[in-house]
Design a protein around this motif. Structure first.
Motif, PDB file in Angstrom:
ATOM      1  N   ALA A 267      77.381 -24.220  34.021  1.00  0.00           N
ATOM      2  CA  ALA A 267      76.683 -23.472  35.660  1.00  0.00           C
ATOM      3  C   ALA A 267      74.594 -23.926  35.681  1.00  0.00           C
ATOM      4  N   THR A 268      74.360 -23.717  36.181  1.00  0.00           N
ATOM      5  CA  THR A 268      73.006 -23.558  35.993  1.00  0.00           C
ATOM      6  C   THR A 268      72.284 -22.568  36.041  1.00  0.00           C
ATOM      7  N   ALA A 269      72.853 -21.541  37.266  1.00  0.00           N
ATOM      8  CA  ALA A 269      72.492 -20.373  37.279  1.00  0.00           C
ATOM      9  C   ALA A 269      73.126 -19.606  38.084  1.00  0.00           C
ATOM     10  N   ILE A 270      73.238 -17.757  37.524  1.00  0.00           N
ATOM     11  CA  ILE A 270      73.877 -16.815  37.988  1.00  0.00           C
ATOM     12  C   ILE A 270      72.692 -16.026  38.961  1.00  0.00           C
ATOM     13  N   VAL A 271      73.771 -15.143  39.732  1.00  0.00           N
ATOM     14  CA  VAL A 271      72.531 -13.759  40.438  1.00  0.00           C
ATOM     15  C   VAL A 271      73.949 -12.766  40.299  1.00  0.00           C
ATOM     16  N   THR A 272      72.447 -11.931  39.901  1.00  0.00           N
ATOM     17  CA  THR A 272      73.773 -10.648  39.108  1.00  0.00           C
ATOM     18  C   THR A 272      73.177  -9.235  40.359  1.00  0.00           C
ATOM     19  N   ALA A 273      74.173  -8.376  40.317  1.00  0.00           N
ATOM     20  CA  ALA A 273      74.780  -7.372  41.334  1.00  0.00           C
ATOM     21  C   ALA A 273      74.580  -6.092  41.170  1.00  0.00           C
ATOM     22  N   ALA A 274      74.115  -4.837  41.673  1.00  0.00           N
ATOM     23  CA  ALA A 274      74.533  -3.874  40.572  1.00  0.00           C
ATOM     24  C   ALA A 274      76.129  -3.805  41.490  1.00  0.00           C
ATOM     25  N   ALA A 275      76.556  -2.894  40.579  1.00  0.00           N
ATOM     26  CA  ALA A 275      77.737  -2.138  41.205  1.00  0.00           C
ATOM     27  C   ALA A 275      78.007  -0.949  41.140  1.00  0.00           C
TER      28      ALA A 275
ATOM     29  N   PHE B 296      69.977   1.124  48.502  1.00  0.00           N
ATOM     30  CA  PHE B 296      70.419   2.059  48.160  1.00  0.00           C
ATOM     31  C   PHE B 296      71.743   1.947  46.787  1.00  0.00           C
ATOM     32  N   ASN B 297      71.733   2.886  46.308  1.00  0.00           N
ATOM     33  CA  ASN B 297      72.647   2.944  45.208  1.00  0.00           C
ATOM     34  C   ASN B 297      73.147   4.558  44.839  1.00  0.00           C
ATOM     35  N   ILE B 298      74.440   4.704  43.799  1.00  0.00           N
ATOM     36  CA  ILE B 298      75.321   5.429  44.322  1.00  0.00           C
ATOM     37  C   ILE B 298      74.645   6.174  42.876  1.00  0.00           C
ATOM     38  N   ASN B 299      73.833   7.310  42.198  1.00  0.00           N
ATOM     39  CA  ASN B 299      74.060   7.309  40.502  1.00  0.00           C
ATOM     40  C   ASN B 299      74.595   9.178  41.071  1.00  0.00           C
ATOM     41  N   THR B 300      74.638   9.322  42.015  1.00  0.00           N
ATOM     42  CA  THR B 300      74.783  11.374  41.782  1.00  0.00           C
ATOM     43  C   THR B 300      76.264  11.294  42.746  1.00  0.00           C
ATOM     44  N   PRO B 301      76.912  12.404  42.199  1.00  0.00           N
ATOM     45  CA  PRO B 301      77.944  12.603  43.295  1.00  0.00           C
ATOM     46  C   PRO B 301      77.417  12.831  44.932  1.00  0.00           C
ATOM     47  N   GLU B 302      76.157  13.370  44.834  1.00  0.00           N
ATOM     48  CA  GLU B 302      75.376  13.493  46.122  1.00  0.00           C
ATOM     49  C   GLU B 302      75.019  12.419  46.763  1.00  0.00           C
ATOM     50  N   ASP B 303      74.785  11.065  46.038  1.00  0.00           N
ATOM     51  CA  ASP B 303      74.567   9.993  46.553  1.00  0.00           C
ATOM     52  C   ASP B 303      76.455   9.538  47.237  1.00  0.00           C
ATOM     53  N   ILE B 304      77.375   9.638  46.316  1.00  0.00           N
ATOM     54  CA  ILE B 304      78.132   9.199  47.962  1.00  0.00           C
ATOM     55  C   ILE B 304      78.419   9.777  48.985  1.00  0.00           C
ATOM     56  N   ASP B 305      77.934  11.226  49.330  1.00  0.00           N
ATOM     57  CA  ASP B 305      78.481  11.593  51.153  1.00  0.00           C
ATOM     58  C   ASP B 305      76.632  10.798  51.812  1.00  0.00           C
ATOM     59  N   THR B 306      75.894  10.563  50.881  1.00  0.00           N
ATOM     60  CA  THR B 306      74.494   9.655  51.502  1.00  0.00           C
ATOM     61  C   THR B 306      75.421   8.555  52.017  1.00  0.00           C
ATOM     62  N   GLY B 307      76.527   8.007  51.143  1.00  0.00           N
ATOM     63  CA  GLY B 307      76.646   6.465  51.765  1.00  0.00           C
ATOM     64  C   GLY B 307      78.043   6.283  52.227  1.00  0.00           C
TER      65      GLY B 307
END
Length: 203
Positions: free
Chosen positions: A92-100, A185-196
């Motif tokens: 392949a010639t390229a990748i795209v990354t995304a955060a989990a 928007f990324n989920i870093n803390t348990p509180e972020d799950i509520d925001t998500g």
């Protein structure tokens, strides 16, 4: 334009979440990483997960698990390098990354990254924060395989900050609208799950 390979970056230590795999936390009726896979799979020719530790815990996804190729968790760039090595082996010639841990990223991520790529084929996603300031999201990017040797050399000499390396290679910027909230928007803390969960109700 051909579809790149996709790599989900899940190699972090999740210290603010109390350790473990953030992507395996539940968000609604699915895990966070399920949302990521569902959004990225239609945009890419194939997917892999960059993660360290025992790969068996991710076997159910049926995707290659790519550990960092450098020791001591040197950060997301090491995950990018692991993805580039995997892509090179597949021709392949390229990748795209995304955060989990980022479940709402745009469904046209890949097309926009390709459209706005710099002269060397690099591009990072960006959006405006609440104050209207441009924020780049360096775990969401288009990365050409041709630069993997340069990236490996940079990591071996101590490079850790993504934008320092991408700026050296004239990376483009794909700006995404944020009127309905930050699409990265990324989920870093348990509180972020509520925001998500709240965000899921408005999208």
């Amino acid at each position: 334009m051909s579809m790149p390979l996709g790599v989900i970056l899940a190699g972090g230590r999740a210290t603010r979440m109390g350790g473990g795999d953030k992507g395996l936390r539940t968000l609604g009726e699915k895990r966070i990483i399920d949302h990521v896979i569902d959004r990225l799979r239609p945009q890419c020719a194939a997917l892999a997960i960059n993660a360290n530790g025992d790969p068996a815990r991710l076997a159910e996804f049926g995707l290659p698990v790519l550990p960092d190729s450098l020791p001591d968790h040197p950060g997301p760039l090491a995950g990018v390098l692991a993805g580039l090595n995997w892509a090179a082996a597949r021709g392949a010639t390229a990748i795209v990354t995304a955060a989990a841990d980022t479940p709402f990223f745009p469904t046209n991520l890949v097309a926009r990254l390709q459209q706005d790529a710099g002269p060397k084929g690099l591009c990072l996603a960006a959006s405006h924060d609440e104050d209207g300031i441009l924020r780049r999201h360096p775990t969401f990017g288009l990365w050409p395989v041709a630069l993997r040797d340069d990236l490996r050399a940079a990591l071996e000499t101590g490079m850790r900050k993504i934008v320092l390396w991408t700026d050296q290679h004239d990376a483009g910027t794909a700006l995404f609208a944020s009127e309905a909230g930050d699409p990265f928007f990324n989920i870093n803390t348990p509180e972020d799950i509520d925001t998500g969960l709240q965000l899921m109700g408005t999208r």
